[in-house]
Design a protein around this motif. Structure first.
Motif, PDB file in Angstrom:
ATOM      1  N   GLN A 138     -14.333 -14.207  43.382  1.00 29.08           N
ATOM      2  CA  GLN A 138     -13.926 -13.806  42.041  1.00 29.08           C
ATOM      3  C   GLN A 138     -15.160 -13.366  41.245  1.00 29.08           C
ATOM      4  O   GLN A 138     -16.115 -14.120  41.106  1.00 29.08           O
ATOM      5  CB  GLN A 138     -13.231 -14.970  41.324  1.00 29.08           C
ATOM      6  N   ILE A 139     -15.110 -12.143  40.762  1.00 30.66           N
ATOM      7  CA  ILE A 139     -16.259 -11.577  40.065  1.00 30.66           C
ATOM      8  C   ILE A 139     -15.820 -11.046  38.711  1.00 30.66           C
ATOM      9  O   ILE A 139     -14.818 -10.330  38.604  1.00 30.66           O
ATOM     10  CB  ILE A 139     -16.894 -10.426  40.886  1.00 30.66           C
ATOM     11  N   ASP A 140     -16.561 -11.408  37.677  1.00 25.83           N
ATOM     12  CA  ASP A 140     -16.269 -10.906  36.347  1.00 25.83           C
ATOM     13  C   ASP A 140     -16.833  -9.491  36.224  1.00 25.83           C
ATOM     14  O   ASP A 140     -18.046  -9.287  36.343  1.00 25.83           O
ATOM     15  CB  ASP A 140     -16.904 -11.829  35.307  1.00 25.83           C
ATOM     16  N   LYS A 141     -15.966  -8.536  36.004  1.00 23.70           N
ATOM     17  CA  LYS A 141     -16.371  -7.133  35.950  1.00 23.70           C
ATOM     18  C   LYS A 141     -17.458  -6.888  34.914  1.00 23.70           C
ATOM     19  O   LYS A 141     -18.449  -6.203  35.180  1.00 23.70           O
ATOM     20  CB  LYS A 141     -15.143  -6.266  35.643  1.00 23.70           C
ATOM     21  N   LYS A 142     -17.292  -7.449  33.728  1.00 24.00           N
ATOM     22  CA  LYS A 142     -18.245  -7.209  32.650  1.00 24.00           C
ATOM     23  C   LYS A 142     -19.618  -7.783  32.975  1.00 24.00           C
ATOM     24  O   LYS A 142     -20.644  -7.155  32.702  1.00 24.00           O
ATOM     25  CB  LYS A 142     -17.726  -7.829  31.343  1.00 24.00           C
ATOM     26  N   ASP A 143     -19.647  -8.980  33.574  1.00 24.15           N
ATOM     27  CA  ASP A 143     -20.922  -9.592  33.934  1.00 24.15           C
ATOM     28  C   ASP A 143     -21.679  -8.725  34.939  1.00 24.15           C
ATOM     29  O   ASP A 143     -22.890  -8.524  34.820  1.00 24.15           O
ATOM     30  CB  ASP A 143     -20.702 -10.987  34.523  1.00 24.15           C
ATOM     31  N   ILE A 144     -20.972  -8.223  35.942  1.00 21.98           N
ATOM     32  CA  ILE A 144     -21.611  -7.388  36.966  1.00 21.98           C
ATOM     33  C   ILE A 144     -22.129  -6.094  36.358  1.00 21.98           C
ATOM     34  O   ILE A 144     -23.244  -5.645  36.655  1.00 21.98           O
ATOM     35  CB  ILE A 144     -20.630  -7.079  38.111  1.00 21.98           C
ATOM     36  N   GLU A 145     -21.337  -5.494  35.486  1.00 26.70           N
ATOM     37  CA  GLU A 145     -21.784  -4.259  34.821  1.00 26.70           C
ATOM     38  C   GLU A 145     -23.042  -4.522  34.005  1.00 26.70           C
ATOM     39  O   GLU A 145     -23.988  -3.729  34.037  1.00 26.70           O
ATOM     40  CB  GLU A 145     -20.673  -3.727  33.910  1.00 26.70           C
ATOM     41  N   ASN A 146     -23.059  -5.645  33.295  1.00 18.90           N
ATOM     42  CA  ASN A 146     -24.224  -5.983  32.482  1.00 18.90           C
ATOM     43  C   ASN A 146     -25.461  -6.205  33.347  1.00 18.90           C
ATOM     44  O   ASN A 146     -26.553  -5.721  33.023  1.00 18.90           O
ATOM     45  CB  ASN A 146     -23.951  -7.233  31.642  1.00 18.90           C
ATOM     46  N   ILE A 147     -25.291  -6.941  34.445  1.00 26.41           N
ATOM     47  CA  ILE A 147     -26.436  -7.219  35.322  1.00 26.41           C
ATOM     48  C   ILE A 147     -27.005  -5.927  35.884  1.00 26.41           C
ATOM     49  O   ILE A 147     -28.225  -5.722  35.914  1.00 26.41           O
ATOM     50  CB  ILE A 147     -26.021  -8.185  36.449  1.00 26.41           C
ATOM     51  N   ASN A 148     -26.128  -5.014  36.310  1.00 26.62           N
ATOM     52  CA  ASN A 148     -26.603  -3.722  36.835  1.00 26.62           C
ATOM     53  C   ASN A 148     -27.297  -2.904  35.754  1.00 26.62           C
ATOM     54  O   ASN A 148     -28.380  -2.351  35.966  1.00 26.62           O
ATOM     55  CB  ASN A 148     -25.428  -2.925  37.412  1.00 26.62           C
ATOM     56  N   ASN A 149     -26.685  -2.837  34.591  1.00 28.40           N
ATOM     57  CA  ASN A 149     -27.261  -2.048  33.498  1.00 28.40           C
ATOM     58  C   ASN A 149     -28.586  -2.636  33.027  1.00 28.40           C
ATOM     59  O   ASN A 149     -29.534  -1.904  32.741  1.00 28.40           O
ATOM     60  CB  ASN A 149     -26.275  -1.959  32.334  1.00 28.40           C
ATOM     61  N   TYR A 150     -28.634  -3.966  32.944  1.00 31.42           N
ATOM     62  CA  TYR A 150     -29.858  -4.622  32.484  1.00 31.42           C
ATOM     63  C   TYR A 150     -30.999  -4.424  33.487  1.00 31.42           C
ATOM     64  O   TYR A 150     -32.144  -4.195  33.100  1.00 31.42           O
ATOM     65  CB  TYR A 150     -29.629  -6.113  32.258  1.00 31.42           C
ATOM     66  N   THR A 151     -30.665  -4.525  34.775  1.00 30.70           N
ATOM     67  CA  THR A 151     -31.690  -4.321  35.802  1.00 30.70           C
ATOM     68  C   THR A 151     -32.251  -2.910  35.718  1.00 30.70           C
ATOM     69  O   THR A 151     -33.477  -2.709  35.740  1.00 30.70           O
ATOM     70  CB  THR A 151     -31.111  -4.567  37.205  1.00 30.70           C
ATOM     71  N   GLU A 152     -31.370  -1.925  35.593  1.00 36.22           N
ATOM     72  CA  GLU A 152     -31.833  -0.537  35.501  1.00 36.22           C
ATOM     73  C   GLU A 152     -32.687  -0.324  34.254  1.00 36.22           C
ATOM     74  O   GLU A 152     -33.742   0.328  34.309  1.00 36.22           O
ATOM     75  CB  GLU A 152     -30.631   0.413  35.474  1.00 36.22           C
ATOM     76  N   SER A 153     -32.272  -0.893  33.140  1.00 32.77           N
ATOM     77  CA  SER A 153     -33.020  -0.737  31.896  1.00 32.77           C
ATOM     78  C   SER A 153     -34.391  -1.402  31.996  1.00 32.77           C
ATOM     79  O   SER A 153     -35.415  -0.831  31.563  1.00 32.77           O
ATOM     80  CB  SER A 153     -32.238  -1.330  30.726  1.00 32.77           C
ATOM     81  N   LEU A 154     -34.447  -2.590  32.577  1.00 28.26           N
ATOM     82  CA  LEU A 154     -35.720  -3.289  32.725  1.00 28.26           C
ATOM     83  C   LEU A 154     -36.672  -2.532  33.639  1.00 28.26           C
ATOM     84  O   LEU A 154     -37.875  -2.436  33.378  1.00 28.26           O
ATOM     85  CB  LEU A 154     -35.493  -4.703  33.263  1.00 28.26           C
ATOM     86  N   ILE A 155     -36.132  -1.969  34.720  1.00 28.52           N
ATOM     87  CA  ILE A 155     -36.960  -1.178  35.637  1.00 28.52           C
ATOM     88  C   ILE A 155     -37.544   0.027  34.908  1.00 28.52           C
ATOM     89  O   ILE A 155     -38.730   0.364  35.057  1.00 28.52           O
ATOM     90  CB  ILE A 155     -36.145  -0.740  36.864  1.00 28.52           C
ATOM     91  N   ASN A 156     -36.725   0.695  34.106  1.00 32.29           N
ATOM     92  CA  ASN A 156     -37.217   1.846  33.347  1.00 32.29           C
ATOM     93  C   ASN A 156     -38.312   1.440  32.357  1.00 32.29           C
ATOM     94  O   ASN A 156     -39.287   2.173  32.161  1.00 32.29           O
ATOM     95  CB  ASN A 156     -36.066   2.532  32.612  1.00 32.29           C
ATOM     96  N   LYS A 157     -38.137   0.274  31.744  1.00 38.14           N
ATOM     97  CA  LYS A 157     -39.158  -0.203  30.806  1.00 38.14           C
ATOM     98  C   LYS A 157     -40.459  -0.527  31.537  1.00 38.14           C
ATOM     99  O   LYS A 157     -41.561  -0.269  31.032  1.00 38.14           O
ATOM    100  CB  LYS A 157     -38.643  -1.426  30.047  1.00 38.14           C
ATOM    101  N   ILE A 158     -40.344  -1.118  32.717  1.00 35.34           N
ATOM    102  CA  ILE A 158     -41.534  -1.419  33.508  1.00 35.34           C
ATOM    103  C   ILE A 158     -42.260  -0.124  33.887  1.00 35.34           C
ATOM    104  O   ILE A 158     -43.482  -0.009  33.734  1.00 35.34           O
ATOM    105  CB  ILE A 158     -41.161  -2.216  34.775  1.00 35.34           C
ATOM    106  N   LEU A 159     -41.501   0.862  34.365  1.00 28.80           N
ATOM    107  CA  LEU A 159     -42.111   2.124  34.778  1.00 28.80           C
ATOM    108  C   LEU A 159     -42.694   2.895  33.602  1.00 28.80           C
ATOM    109  O   LEU A 159     -43.644   3.669  33.772  1.00 28.80           O
ATOM    110  CB  LEU A 159     -41.072   2.982  35.511  1.00 28.80           C
ATOM    111  N   SER A 160     -42.154   2.677  32.406  1.00 31.69           N
ATOM    112  CA  SER A 160     -42.693   3.355  31.229  1.00 31.69           C
ATOM    113  C   SER A 160     -44.093   2.850  30.886  1.00 31.69           C
ATOM    114  O   SER A 160     -44.837   3.499  30.139  1.00 31.69           O
ATOM    115  CB  SER A 160     -41.767   3.158  30.021  1.00 31.69           C
TER     116      SER A 160
END
Length: 433
Positions: free
Chosen positions: A206-228
């Protein structure tokens, strides 16, 4: 742990949408492994090897297979005694790091480690961090330690709420920023924690859709901030944040394009910095070694057999070689030193030995005028940390600290490691972040 109650089919659909963890790793070749020996020597010869600050070094050495069996047995035994005697006073992040170090691979023969009890205690400290977050928006410690907590709880099957993780590790949270600048090592630790949580979530029915979307979005955003924060020579943030940032990028290659980061360039720059002595602090050496060996903290596995080194690295017992050059009195240099509190600035010119560090300047100023320049420090894994000046204490809850500056620039090095030069304008400034 709070879990959602979505239909299993939805969980399968979401699973297919999660980017797979792929690793783009550029570890140091076997031919160049001798370039890493200074890092290993620094950690093994550290004064911290039998104190809680040894956690970084022990984690790195055990994870990378840089100890022989006898060293692993000795250092791990000493560290367990330290953890058991100091646990009540440890911060959550210190305990999390200790658990990762002890569980980097199997415990030495004949040694029993009660992981369930340690993880339970970590869970309690983590709850205190979350309660403080709910109270005033700040953890008791900082977001780096909060992310370490989540990573350790995830790897060692502790209790945490996926929804809370997805809520608090939002990349726009103020706790990722220090003096207005994104903290690369904090973001990197959050990426490792989010990646671990995401990988565990995949195995749940059982997976909460919103939690998974947030984790994916947050990971991508953090990676972009690191690369910046990537510099022209490939460093990520600064030389000291690069190691853990490399780990984060290793496990998140689906979130960025290959032309955004050339791993080999970063690795080669780091190797050059090693040869220049940039990693004299044990913690600095510990945080860079895993990436250079192609490892990440996600490789921690208490049930995995340890890899032992055939190289012999022994704590140094030799006295330093004394030069035959006739003795000459060390030269003195003068520097300007100021304490800045709001609009008030107390200034003094002091003389110190050439080659002195920032802390030596503060000590000399305190000797000459204890009223204006008195200060206190506490020992950390990175060396002495300034906790008060003129009786004014730094506060995590108030997000205040004593900032070190040289010639108008914020310093990335600590008071015990930054070498001063003649004519420098040095400041400790009461600041917020």
């Amino acid at each position: 742990m709070r879990q959602s109650h979505q239909l299993p089919l939805l969980g399968l659909l979401l699973f297919s949408l999660i980017p797979r963890q792929q690793c783009e790793i550029c570890e140091v070749s076997k031919e160049n492994k001798t370039a890493l020996k200074p890092l290993i020597h620094t950690m093994i010869n550290s004064n911290y090897t039998e104190r809680i600050h040894a956690a970084n070094a022990l984690l790195s050495l055990r994870l990378c297979g840089s100890l022989n069996q006898s060293q692993d047995q000795h250092l791990t035994e000493q560290f367990i005694l330290t953890v058991n005697s100091t646990e009540p006073s440890l911060t959550s992040g210190q305990l999390a790091l200790a658990i990762l170090a002890l569980g980097a691979c199997k415990a030495p023969d004949g040694m029993s480690i009660n992981y369930s009890e340690l993880v339970k205690r970590l869970g309690n400290k983590y709850k205190e961090e979350i309660r403080n977050m709910d109270h005033n928006g700040n953890p008791l410690t900082n977001y780096y330690q909060l992310s370490l907590d989540i990573l350790a709880l995830c790897l060692f099957n502790g209790n945490y709420s996926i929804t809370e993780v997805a809520k608090f590790l939002n990349p726009e949270n103020k706790n990722y920023y220090f003096h207005g600048q994104f903290s690369v090592d904090t973001g990197a630790m959050a990426v490792l924690a989010l990646t671990c949580v995401k990988n565990k979530t995949r195995r749940q029915k059982q997976i909460d859709k919103k939690d998974i979307e947030n984790i994916n979005n947050y990971t991508e955003s953090l990676i972009n901030k690191i690369l910046s924060q990537k510099t022209e020579n490939g460093l990520l943030g600064n030389i000291y944040s690069t190691g853990e940032a490399m780990q984060a990028l290793f496990v998140s290659s689906n979130y960025y394009n290959k032309n955004q980061w050339v791993c080999e360039k970063t690795r080669d720059t780091v190797l050059t910095e090693i040869s220049r002595g940039a990693f004299r602090m044990p913690t600095a050496a510990a945080q860079i070694l895993p990436a250079l060996k192609g490892k990440t903290y996600l490789d921690v596995n208490k049930d995995s057999s340890c890899v032992y080194s055939s190289d012999s690295f022994h704590p140094s017992t030799q006295e330093p070689i004394v030069s035959v050059t006739p003795a000459v009195s060390p030269s003195q240099i003068q520097v300007n030193y100021s304490v800045v509190i709001d609009k008030r600035k107390d200034r003094i010119v002091v003389s110190v030995t050439d080659g002195s560090v920032f802390l030596n300047v503060m000590e000399q100023a305190q000797k000459e005028n204890p009223t204006l320049f008195r200060f206190k420090t506490k020992e950390t894994a990175w060396g002495p940390y300034i906790i008060s000046v003129q009786g004014i204490k730094a506060s995590t809850n108030d997000r205040t600290y004593w900032e070190l500056r040289s010639n108008g620039e914020h310093l990335n090095q600590g008071a015990g490691s930054y070498v001063v030069h003649a004519g420098d304008d040095l400041e400790v400034r009461w600041s917020t972040y």
